[in-house]
Motif scaffolding. Structure first.
Motif, PDB file in Angstrom:
ATOM      1  N   ASP A   1      27.281  51.699  44.810  1.00  0.00           N
ATOM      2  CA  ASP A   1      28.165  52.115  45.910  1.00  0.00           C
ATOM      3  C   ASP A   1      28.107  51.162  47.101  1.00  0.00           C
ATOM      4  OD1 ASP A   1      25.706  52.752  46.956  1.00  0.00           O
ATOM      5  OD2 ASP A   1      26.164  54.849  47.357  1.00  0.00           O
ATOM      6  N   ARG A   2      27.271  50.108  47.008  1.00  0.00           N
ATOM      7  CA  ARG A   2      27.248  49.092  48.062  1.00  0.00           C
ATOM      8  C   ARG A   2      27.761  47.742  47.569  1.00  0.00           C
ATOM      9  NH1 ARG A   2      22.136  48.032  49.732  1.00  0.00           N
ATOM     10  NH2 ARG A   2      21.050  49.259  48.160  1.00  0.00           N
ATOM     11  N   VAL A   3      28.396  47.755  46.387  1.00  0.00           N
ATOM     12  CA  VAL A   3      28.986  46.541  45.820  1.00  0.00           C
ATOM     13  C   VAL A   3      30.506  46.687  45.852  1.00  0.00           C
ATOM     14  CG1 VAL A   3      29.125  45.029  43.825  1.00  0.00           C
ATOM     15  CG2 VAL A   3      26.966  46.212  44.336  1.00  0.00           C
ATOM     16  N   PHE A   4      31.171  45.778  46.545  1.00  0.00           N
ATOM     17  CA  PHE A   4      32.614  45.850  46.754  1.00  0.00           C
ATOM     18  C   PHE A   4      33.255  44.640  46.059  1.00  0.00           C
ATOM     19  CE2 PHE A   4      30.869  48.678  49.694  1.00  0.00           C
ATOM     20  CZ  PHE A   4      31.840  49.447  50.311  1.00  0.00           C
ATOM     21  N   ARG A   5      33.733  44.866  44.816  1.00  0.00           N
ATOM     22  CA  ARG A   5      34.369  43.775  44.053  1.00  0.00           C
ATOM     23  C   ARG A   5      35.831  43.673  44.462  1.00  0.00           C
ATOM     24  NH1 ARG A   5      31.181  46.797  41.108  1.00  0.00           N
ATOM     25  NH2 ARG A   5      29.334  45.863  40.130  1.00  0.00           N
ATOM     26  N   VAL A   6      36.213  42.472  44.866  1.00  0.00           N
ATOM     27  CA  VAL A   6      37.527  42.248  45.460  1.00  0.00           C
ATOM     28  C   VAL A   6      38.547  41.890  44.389  1.00  0.00           C
ATOM     29  CG1 VAL A   6      38.852  40.794  47.047  1.00  0.00           C
ATOM     30  CG2 VAL A   6      36.510  41.483  47.636  1.00  0.00           C
ATOM     31  N   ASP A   7      39.661  42.594  44.363  1.00  0.00           N
ATOM     32  CA  ASP A   7      40.892  42.119  43.748  1.00  0.00           C
ATOM     33  C   ASP A   7      41.923  42.212  44.860  1.00  0.00           C
ATOM     34  OD1 ASP A   7      43.363  41.765  42.540  1.00  0.00           O
ATOM     35  OD2 ASP A   7      42.712  42.633  40.642  1.00  0.00           O
ATOM     36  N   HIS A   8      42.296  41.077  45.450  1.00  0.00           N
ATOM     37  CA  HIS A   8      43.083  41.125  46.681  1.00  0.00           C
ATOM     38  C   HIS A   8      44.442  41.773  46.468  1.00  0.00           C
ATOM     39  CE1 HIS A   8      44.833  37.347  45.090  1.00  0.00           C
ATOM     40  NE2 HIS A   8      45.889  37.674  45.792  1.00  0.00           N
TER      41      HIS A   8
ATOM     42  N   VAL B   1      57.740  49.867  30.129  1.00  0.00           N
ATOM     43  CA  VAL B   1      57.262  49.403  31.437  1.00  0.00           C
ATOM     44  C   VAL B   1      57.035  47.901  31.323  1.00  0.00           C
ATOM     45  CG1 VAL B   1      55.460  49.562  33.201  1.00  0.00           C
ATOM     46  CG2 VAL B   1      56.128  51.618  31.910  1.00  0.00           C
ATOM     47  N   GLN B   2      57.475  47.157  32.326  1.00  0.00           N
ATOM     48  CA  GLN B   2      57.222  45.721  32.382  1.00  0.00           C
ATOM     49  C   GLN B   2      56.508  45.394  33.689  1.00  0.00           C
ATOM     50  OE1 GLN B   2      60.703  43.274  31.770  1.00  0.00           O
ATOM     51  NE2 GLN B   2      61.461  44.555  30.094  1.00  0.00           N
ATOM     52  N   ILE B   3      55.471  44.570  33.602  1.00  0.00           N
ATOM     53  CA  ILE B   3      54.757  44.103  34.786  1.00  0.00           C
ATOM     54  C   ILE B   3      54.744  42.580  34.725  1.00  0.00           C
ATOM     55  CG2 ILE B   3      52.615  44.137  36.095  1.00  0.00           C
ATOM     56  CD1 ILE B   3      51.978  46.838  34.814  1.00  0.00           C
ATOM     57  N   THR B   4      55.326  41.954  35.732  1.00  0.00           N
ATOM     58  CA  THR B   4      55.445  40.504  35.773  1.00  0.00           C
ATOM     59  C   THR B   4      54.771  39.960  37.022  1.00  0.00           C
ATOM     60  OG1 THR B   4      57.545  40.479  34.555  1.00  0.00           O
ATOM     61  CG2 THR B   4      57.063  38.565  35.940  1.00  0.00           C
ATOM     62  N   VAL B   5      53.923  38.964  36.848  1.00  0.00           N
ATOM     63  CA  VAL B   5      53.379  38.189  37.969  1.00  0.00           C
ATOM     64  C   VAL B   5      53.708  36.729  37.671  1.00  0.00           C
ATOM     65  CG1 VAL B   5      51.358  37.529  39.307  1.00  0.00           C
ATOM     66  CG2 VAL B   5      51.535  39.854  38.396  1.00  0.00           C
ATOM     67  N   ALA B   6      54.747  36.209  38.316  1.00  0.00           N
ATOM     68  CA  ALA B   6      55.229  34.851  38.050  1.00  0.00           C
ATOM     69  C   ALA B   6      54.978  33.973  39.263  1.00  0.00           C
ATOM     70  CB  ALA B   6      56.720  34.881  37.722  1.00  0.00           C
ATOM     71  N   GLU B   7      54.510  32.759  38.999  1.00  0.00           N
ATOM     72  CA  GLU B   7      54.255  31.781  40.054  1.00  0.00           C
ATOM     73  C   GLU B   7      55.105  30.542  39.803  1.00  0.00           C
ATOM     74  OE1 GLU B   7      49.789  31.869  41.359  1.00  0.00           O
ATOM     75  OE2 GLU B   7      49.853  31.843  39.162  1.00  0.00           O
TER      76      GLU B   7
ATOM     77  N   LEU C   1      45.555  37.978  34.133  1.00  0.00           N
ATOM     78  CA  LEU C   1      45.712  39.165  33.296  1.00  0.00           C
ATOM     79  C   LEU C   1      44.520  40.101  33.412  1.00  0.00           C
ATOM     80  CD1 LEU C   1      47.149  40.778  31.066  1.00  0.00           C
ATOM     81  CD2 LEU C   1      46.093  39.252  29.384  1.00  0.00           C
ATOM     82  N   GLN C   2      43.321  39.548  33.338  1.00  0.00           N
ATOM     83  CA  GLN C   2      42.112  40.374  33.300  1.00  0.00           C
ATOM     84  C   GLN C   2      41.949  41.216  34.561  1.00  0.00           C
ATOM     85  OE1 GLN C   2      39.099  39.772  35.245  1.00  0.00           O
ATOM     86  NE2 GLN C   2      38.060  41.537  34.318  1.00  0.00           N
ATOM     87  N   ASN C   3      42.462  40.747  35.679  1.00  0.00           N
ATOM     88  CA  ASN C   3      42.262  41.493  36.923  1.00  0.00           C
ATOM     89  C   ASN C   3      43.580  42.014  37.488  1.00  0.00           C
ATOM     90  OD1 ASN C   3      43.046  38.905  38.486  1.00  0.00           O
ATOM     91  ND2 ASN C   3      41.211  38.296  37.403  1.00  0.00           N
ATOM     92  N   HIS C   4      44.451  41.115  37.996  1.00  0.00           N
ATOM     93  CA  HIS C   4      45.637  41.578  38.714  1.00  0.00           C
ATOM     94  C   HIS C   4      46.547  42.444  37.851  1.00  0.00           C
ATOM     95  CE1 HIS C   4      44.216  39.029  41.767  1.00  0.00           C
ATOM     96  NE2 HIS C   4      44.871  37.926  41.472  1.00  0.00           N
ATOM     97  N   LEU C   5      46.925  41.954  36.669  1.00  0.00           N
ATOM     98  CA  LEU C   5      47.882  42.711  35.865  1.00  0.00           C
ATOM     99  C   LEU C   5      47.298  44.012  35.349  1.00  0.00           C
ATOM    100  CD1 LEU C   5      49.225  39.716  35.736  1.00  0.00           C
ATOM    101  CD2 LEU C   5      50.515  40.735  33.866  1.00  0.00           C
ATOM    102  N   LEU C   6      46.042  43.989  34.929  1.00  0.00           N
ATOM    103  CA  LEU C   6      45.442  45.234  34.439  1.00  0.00           C
ATOM    104  C   LEU C   6      45.240  46.236  35.570  1.00  0.00           C
ATOM    105  CD1 LEU C   6      42.884  44.210  31.670  1.00  0.00           C
ATOM    106  CD2 LEU C   6      45.228  45.053  31.451  1.00  0.00           C
ATOM    107  N   GLN C   7      44.964  45.769  36.785  1.00  0.00           N
ATOM    108  CA  GLN C   7      44.869  46.699  37.905  1.00  0.00           C
ATOM    109  C   GLN C   7      46.225  47.337  38.199  1.00  0.00           C
ATOM    110  OE1 GLN C   7      42.331  47.915  39.910  1.00  0.00           O
ATOM    111  NE2 GLN C   7      40.933  47.026  38.405  1.00  0.00           N
ATOM    112  N   LEU C   8      47.296  46.538  38.139  1.00  0.00           N
ATOM    113  CA  LEU C   8      48.631  47.113  38.348  1.00  0.00           C
ATOM    114  C   LEU C   8      48.972  48.101  37.237  1.00  0.00           C
ATOM    115  CD1 LEU C   8      50.652  43.974  39.523  1.00  0.00           C
ATOM    116  CD2 LEU C   8      49.760  45.843  40.927  1.00  0.00           C
ATOM    117  N   LEU C   9      48.629  47.760  35.994  1.00  0.00           N
ATOM    118  CA  LEU C   9      48.857  48.689  34.889  1.00  0.00           C
ATOM    119  C   LEU C   9      48.140  50.013  35.146  1.00  0.00           C
ATOM    120  CD1 LEU C   9      48.789  47.907  31.107  1.00  0.00           C
ATOM    121  CD2 LEU C   9      47.536  49.861  31.985  1.00  0.00           C
ATOM    122  N   CYS C  10      46.903  49.928  35.618  1.00  0.00           N
ATOM    123  CA  CYS C  10      46.141  51.153  35.884  1.00  0.00           C
ATOM    124  C   CYS C  10      46.837  52.020  36.926  1.00  0.00           C
ATOM    125  CB  CYS C  10      44.733  50.800  36.375  1.00  0.00           C
ATOM    126  SG  CYS C  10      43.616  50.245  35.067  1.00  0.00           S
TER     127      CYS C  10
END
Length: 488
Positions: free
Chosen positions: A170-177, A209-215, A236-245
């Protein structure tokens, strides 16, 4: 947990690229709006041998470079600089770390401290060990960890184990901006603050459902890092899966850390594995070649990298969430570099009406759709069928139109905040709702590792695609085989 407000924020890697682009401008924004606790001090540390004046000049330059003139307030910048302290430290030198820990102890003045580790992940465990060894591992210290957290499940577990030797979860704050972005917050408000959507938010009413992160950018000087990770690990491992969740979670009992994160882990554990037998049919990888983005010629990935590589710069896949709410609904995820446009959006297509009473040879009915755009501009569109103006002598004509909520226009009086403004405030106040829990990280890696194992076993390598396109043509057929099409 919601803890005591911290009296000291220590930024490791305070002279790095992330600090200059995002962290320091975010602290300035909070200072300008009077949101930083009055007693908060900020300690920057890095290997750079700067004195205090040199670091304060770096902070001022970062603010001026990243923020438009209309957002600059000399008095606010001066107030921020008065909070600033700096001490150089080499993370591989025990004496240097000991001196840094002595400074942290003195500056915290008995209050809580947040240590933001904006460094390479290999330093997370050693830095935490040093903090613990010098009396900074107690209940009054919190640590923020930047992604990527590991390279696979084994390395992520090793990092988490190393941090856990000193700090309770509870004192570890993992960042996904991404979780600090206004549009992501609004996704939760849209779902759980409106009676209109929740009854329809399930497999009975949603077809896909479609989730797109394009750069549009390439590797931008990050070639060595990116080549070791690729699109699947970097995005994919972080941003897209967090949005899916956040799209797929059940309603939490309340908006607080444990309740929200308990629902997210249920989604991750419901993801159907994509392994050796499925990767060829359910995933596509690509690597951009020379092309044009926005009318400007750009080189290919291998030209930018300067060597041969089989790292993917594009990945698309079809995921399934095997639970009661979503069984049978495909979640199409894609992310890539050198795409035609910069875009992060979530697209939910509803099922067609069971029978059309307007079937008279005209244009077919289009399914309703909800489009949630997160960047570059935040907006929500509800796409519906509407009567086309006219006398309708040959039958009623319909067209698809969008009910459009433009966040910039609707909330023009509200400043659009950087993601780290919200994340820093939450960490300083001890609120972990928007941070990623250990079990989420490891469940995501377990799912991604199976895909990587499948690629290796099948000998799958990235397919070329010209810069400025939406990836390899195989990505199109990934959706078309199931009667769907990517939104472009």
């Amino acid at each position: 947990m919601t803890g005591t407000t911290a009296s000291l924020l220590t930024i490791f890697g305070a002279t790095g690229d992330l600090a200059r682009r995002m962290l320091l401008p975010s602290l300035y924004g909070l200072e300008r709006d009077g949101l930083l606790p009055p007693s908060l001090r900020i300690l920057g540390t890095a290997r750079s041998e700067l004195d205090l004046d040199g670091f304060r000049a770096l902070v001022a330059e970062a603010v001026e470079r990243q923020l438009p003139g209309s957002d600059r307030d000399p008095a606010a910048l001066a107030a921020l600089l008065r909070r600033i302290h700096y001490q150089p430290a080499a993370l591989d030198d025990d004496a240097s770390l000991r001196a840094l820990c002595d400074t942290i102890t003195a500056l915290r003045d008995g209050g809580d401290v947040v240590c933001h580790l904006s460094t390479a992940p290999r330093w997370y465990a050693p830095v935490c060990d040093a903090l613990g060894a010098h009396g900074l591992g107690g209940a009054g210290t919190r640590v923020m960890l930047e992604k990527p957290l590991g390279h696979d499940l084994a390395s992520a577990t090793a990092i988490n184990d190393g941090v856990a030797r000193v700090f309770d979860e509870d004192r570890v704050f993992r960042v996904d901006h991404y979780l600090g972005k206004e549009g992501v917050q609004n996704l939760l408000a849209l779902r759980f603050g409106n009676a209109l959507f929740e009854p329809l938010w399930n497999a009975r009413h949603i077809e896909q459902v479609q989730i797109t992160v394009a750069e549009t950018v390439g590797v931008e000087g990050r070639g060595d890092y990116y080549d070791d990770s690729g699109a699947s690990r970097d995005m994919l491992q972080n941003h897209l899966l967090q949005l899916l969740c956040l799209v797929a979670i059940e309603p939490p009992s309340r908006f607080e850390p444990t309740a929200v994160r308990n629902e997210k882990i249920k989604v991750l554990r419901s993801l159907r594995p994509i392994g050796r037998d499925e990767v060829a049919g359910e995933t596509v990888t690509g690597q951009y070649t020379a092309g044009a983005v926005g009318g400007v010629a750009v080189p290919g990935y291998l030209d930018e990298l300067g060597r041969a590589s089989s790292t993917e710069t594009f990945v698309a896949l079809r995921a399934q969430v095997d639970n009661w709410r979503w069984k049978g609904v495909p979640f199409y995820l894609r992310t890539g570099k050198r795409m035609p446009q910069r875009c992060t959006e979530i697209y939910l297509q509803f099922r067609a009406v069971p029978h059309s009473i307007f079937d008279h040879g005209g244009a077919p009915l289009q399914p309703n759709a909800l489009v949630i755009r997160l960047q570059p501009d935040e907006r929500i569109e509800l796409r519906m069928m509407h009567k086309t103006p006219g006398l309708d002598r040959n039958g009623l004509q319909l067209s698809q139109v969008a009910l459009d909520l433009d966040m910039q226009e609707q909330f023009a009086a509200h400043r659009r905040r950087l993601a780290y403004e919200r994340l820093y405030l939450d960490a300083i106040e001890g609120n972990g709702t928007l941070f990623v829990r250990r079990d989420e990280t490891e469940a995501a890696w377990q799912w991604i590792d199976a895909i990587h194992d499948g690629w290796r076993h099948a000998g799958i390598t990235p397919r070329p695609y010209p810069a400025g396109t939406w990836g390899p043509s195989r990505a199109v057929t990934l959706a078309e085989r199931h009667g769907h099409a990517w939104r472009e």
